[in-house]
Design a protein around this motif. Structure first.
Motif, PDB file in Angstrom:
ATOM      1  N   TYR A 140       0.244 -54.836  29.511  1.00 45.92           N
ATOM      2  CA  TYR A 140       0.479 -53.348  29.607  1.00 45.92           C
ATOM      3  C   TYR A 140       0.410 -53.102  31.049  1.00 45.92           C
ATOM      4  CZ  TYR A 140      -0.342 -48.414  28.587  1.00 45.92           C
ATOM      5  OH  TYR A 140      -0.105 -47.046  28.209  1.00 45.92           O
ATOM      6  N   ARG A 141       1.850 -52.418  31.439  1.00 47.61           N
ATOM      7  CA  ARG A 141       1.997 -52.075  32.450  1.00 47.61           C
ATOM      8  C   ARG A 141       2.872 -50.693  32.474  1.00 47.61           C
ATOM      9  NH1 ARG A 141       4.542 -55.657  36.462  1.00 47.61           N
ATOM     10  NH2 ARG A 141       5.705 -56.643  34.804  1.00 47.61           N
ATOM     11  N   ARG A 142       2.892 -49.918  31.440  1.00 49.24           N
ATOM     12  CA  ARG A 142       3.690 -48.643  31.229  1.00 49.24           C
ATOM     13  C   ARG A 142       3.857 -47.917  32.574  1.00 49.24           C
ATOM     14  NH1 ARG A 142       1.637 -43.994  29.320  1.00 49.24           N
ATOM     15  NH2 ARG A 142       2.920 -42.583  28.248  1.00 49.24           N
TER      16      ARG A 142
ATOM     17  N   TYR B  18       2.479 -42.055  38.750  1.00 49.49           N
ATOM     18  CA  TYR B  18       1.182 -42.543  37.735  1.00 49.49           C
ATOM     19  C   TYR B  18       0.498 -43.438  38.497  1.00 49.49           C
ATOM     20  CZ  TYR B  18       3.996 -40.457  33.718  1.00 49.49           C
ATOM     21  OH  TYR B  18       4.489 -39.424  33.089  1.00 49.49           O
ATOM     22  N   ASP B  19      -0.998 -43.321  38.037  1.00 46.53           N
ATOM     23  CA  ASP B  19      -2.000 -44.129  38.692  1.00 46.53           C
ATOM     24  C   ASP B  19      -1.963 -45.344  37.784  1.00 46.53           C
ATOM     25  OD1 ASP B  19      -4.421 -45.774  39.218  1.00 46.53           O
ATOM     26  OD2 ASP B  19      -5.411 -43.556  39.612  1.00 46.53           O
ATOM     27  N   GLU B  20      -1.479 -46.538  38.467  1.00 53.56           N
ATOM     28  CA  GLU B  20      -1.076 -47.745  37.803  1.00 53.56           C
ATOM     29  C   GLU B  20      -2.368 -48.686  37.450  1.00 53.56           C
ATOM     30  OE1 GLU B  20       1.781 -49.960  40.265  1.00 53.56           O
ATOM     31  OE2 GLU B  20       3.336 -48.135  40.156  1.00 53.56           O
ATOM     32  N   ARG B  21      -3.376 -48.126  37.782  1.00 51.16           N
ATOM     33  CA  ARG B  21      -4.809 -48.770  37.385  1.00 51.16           C
ATOM     34  C   ARG B  21      -4.868 -48.543  35.712  1.00 51.16           C
ATOM     35  NH1 ARG B  21      -9.089 -46.260  41.134  1.00 51.16           N
ATOM     36  NH2 ARG B  21      -7.907 -44.558  40.657  1.00 51.16           N
ATOM     37  N   MET B  22      -4.400 -47.549  35.501  1.00 52.08           N
ATOM     38  CA  MET B  22      -4.935 -46.918  34.088  1.00 52.08           C
ATOM     39  C   MET B  22      -3.932 -47.734  32.991  1.00 52.08           C
ATOM     40  SD  MET B  22      -5.183 -42.868  34.927  1.00 52.08           S
ATOM     41  CE  MET B  22      -6.158 -42.464  33.247  1.00 52.08           C
ATOM     42  N   LYS B  23      -4.532 -47.754  31.895  1.00 54.48           N
ATOM     43  CA  LYS B  23      -4.229 -48.571  30.781  1.00 54.48           C
ATOM     44  C   LYS B  23      -4.060 -47.295  29.528  1.00 54.48           C
ATOM     45  CE  LYS B  23      -4.201 -52.520  33.106  1.00 54.48           C
ATOM     46  NZ  LYS B  23      -3.102 -52.980  33.664  1.00 54.48           N
ATOM     47  N   TYR B  24      -4.009 -47.884  28.616  1.00 53.73           N
ATOM     48  CA  TYR B  24      -3.770 -46.757  27.359  1.00 53.73           C
ATOM     49  C   TYR B  24      -5.010 -45.991  27.397  1.00 53.73           C
ATOM     50  CZ  TYR B  24      -2.991 -44.601  22.654  1.00 53.73           C
ATOM     51  OH  TYR B  24      -2.775 -43.670  21.742  1.00 53.73           O
TER      52      TYR B  24
ATOM     53  N   THR C 105      -8.274 -50.091  23.784  1.00 55.82           N
ATOM     54  CA  THR C 105      -9.582 -50.975  23.773  1.00 55.82           C
ATOM     55  C   THR C 105     -10.652 -49.802  24.318  1.00 55.82           C
ATOM     56  OG1 THR C 105      -9.302 -51.754  26.034  1.00 55.82           O
ATOM     57  CG2 THR C 105      -8.156 -53.086  24.427  1.00 55.82           C
ATOM     58  N   PRO C 106     -11.949 -49.970  23.965  1.00 57.59           N
ATOM     59  CA  PRO C 106     -12.956 -49.287  24.606  1.00 57.59           C
ATOM     60  C   PRO C 106     -13.159 -49.440  25.951  1.00 57.59           C
ATOM     61  CG  PRO C 106     -13.642 -50.417  22.672  1.00 57.59           C
ATOM     62  CD  PRO C 106     -12.397 -50.877  22.902  1.00 57.59           C
ATOM     63  N   GLU C 107     -12.911 -50.640  26.627  1.00 60.25           N
ATOM     64  CA  GLU C 107     -13.025 -50.788  27.956  1.00 60.25           C
ATOM     65  C   GLU C 107     -11.748 -49.819  28.809  1.00 60.25           C
ATOM     66  OE1 GLU C 107     -14.871 -54.013  25.849  1.00 60.25           O
ATOM     67  OE2 GLU C 107     -12.625 -53.253  25.803  1.00 60.25           O
TER      68      GLU C 107
ATOM     69  N   ALA D 258     -12.573 -46.955  31.413  1.00 58.24           N
ATOM     70  CA  ALA D 258     -12.251 -47.021  32.781  1.00 58.24           C
ATOM     71  C   ALA D 258     -11.289 -45.546  33.283  1.00 58.24           C
ATOM     72  CB  ALA D 258     -11.258 -48.148  32.758  1.00 58.24           C
ATOM     73  N   ASN D 259     -10.369 -45.404  32.237  1.00 55.65           N
ATOM     74  CA  ASN D 259      -9.596 -44.069  32.523  1.00 55.65           C
ATOM     75  C   ASN D 259     -10.366 -42.883  32.278  1.00 55.65           C
ATOM     76  OD1 ASN D 259      -7.386 -45.823  32.293  1.00 55.65           O
ATOM     77  ND2 ASN D 259      -6.510 -45.076  30.324  1.00 55.65           N
TER      78      ASN D 259
END
Length: 273
Positions: A69-71, A197-203, A241-243, A247-248
């Motif tokens: 995931y690299r949206r 966008y902050d690219e550390r962030m996932k869904y 995911t919960p993780e 993190a987000n």
């Protein structure tokens, strides 16, 4: 106003085709369509290429390799690749109503970003929508949608609101205008000024965080949730995911507390890290 519409996608050709049909049917024609592709299979490229040959507006496909995931990364590339001063952000599972781009163009305002509305559909309805239903706009009619599953009150209001009634509903809405990638827009320069966008962030909240930094930068949200409408098609969320959510949330909390405007994990990296 010339507009760049950025549509994010990943391995969802059935839904993306419906979205492309929606953009081929817009009343406003002064825009380009960019599909920001987070590493989809070849079939997605073939689909886009087949439409691009005779599309109503310029249609481009921006792709990077599937490394998970690299949206946010591909969206940052798309922002920099956009040709025009104003950008609408949306997703490859959101069919735009025929007036969608026109509404964003009409309400675009310096110092603001626009927060539009969406109607979340169940899978049965999502599957049932055909090309003709999009072209003749049947799929935006309450009576048609209710045949498959009855709409809730909020979605009924969004789809039925017009003119002054839509303006009134947006004015009294208790919902705070937020940046959501289903249906939001703003000036490209503002997006670049906060480093994208902050690219550390996932869904789970990267769009909201993007909007929170815009707010900190001085660009305020403007509500058009009853004026600019998309149909949000159903799909699984295997990348949730919960993780990633935790993190987000931590990143968003820091942005709020420290009033952060510019992320070092966005468009520019090495220069300011």
């Amino acid at each position: 106003m010339k507009i760049s519409v950025i549509v994010s996608t990943y391995n969802a050709e059935e839904w993306l085709e419906k979205v492309l049909i929606g953009y081929s049917n817009q009343t406003y024609k002064n825009f380009e369509l960019i599909v920001a592709d987070d590493g989809s299979r070849l079939f997605t490229k073939e689909l886009i290429d087949s439409y691009a040959m005779n599309f109503a507006v310029p249609l481009r496909h921006i792709w990077h390799e599937d490394l998970g995931y690299r949206r946010q990364e591909i969206l940052n590339v798309a922002i920099m690749e956009a040709s025009f001063e104003y950008i609408i952000m949306t997703d490859g599972d959101c069919i735009p109503r025929a007036d969608f781009v026109a509404v964003h163009a009409q309400h675009a305002e310096k110092g603001k970003f626009l927060s539009g509305g969406y109607c979340k559909l169940p899978m049965k309805t999502s599957k049932a929508i055909s090309k003709d239903d999009i072209l003749n706009q049947n799929c935006f009619k309450i009576k048609w949608l209710n045949v498959f599953e009855k709409l809730n009150f909020s979605n009924t209001l969004k789809l039925s609101a017009e003119g002054y009634f839509a303006k009134f509903l947006d004015a009294i809405s208790p919902t705070t205008p937020s940046f959501n990638n289903c249906n939001s827009s703003g000036f490209r320069d503002d997006m670049i000024a906060i480093n994208g966008y902050d690219e550390r962030m996932k869904y789970g909240g990267p769009d909201r965080e993007f909007g929170e930094r815009l707010e900190n930068y001085g660009v305020k949200g403007k509500q058009i949730r009853h004026k600019a409408i998309v149909l949000h098609l159903d799909h699984a969320r295997g990348y949730k995911t919960p993780e990633s959510l935790a993190a987000n949330l931590a990143i968003r909390k820091e942005v709020r507390i420290k009033k952060i405007k510019w992320t070092p994990f966005g468009i520019e990296k090495a220069e300011k890290l």
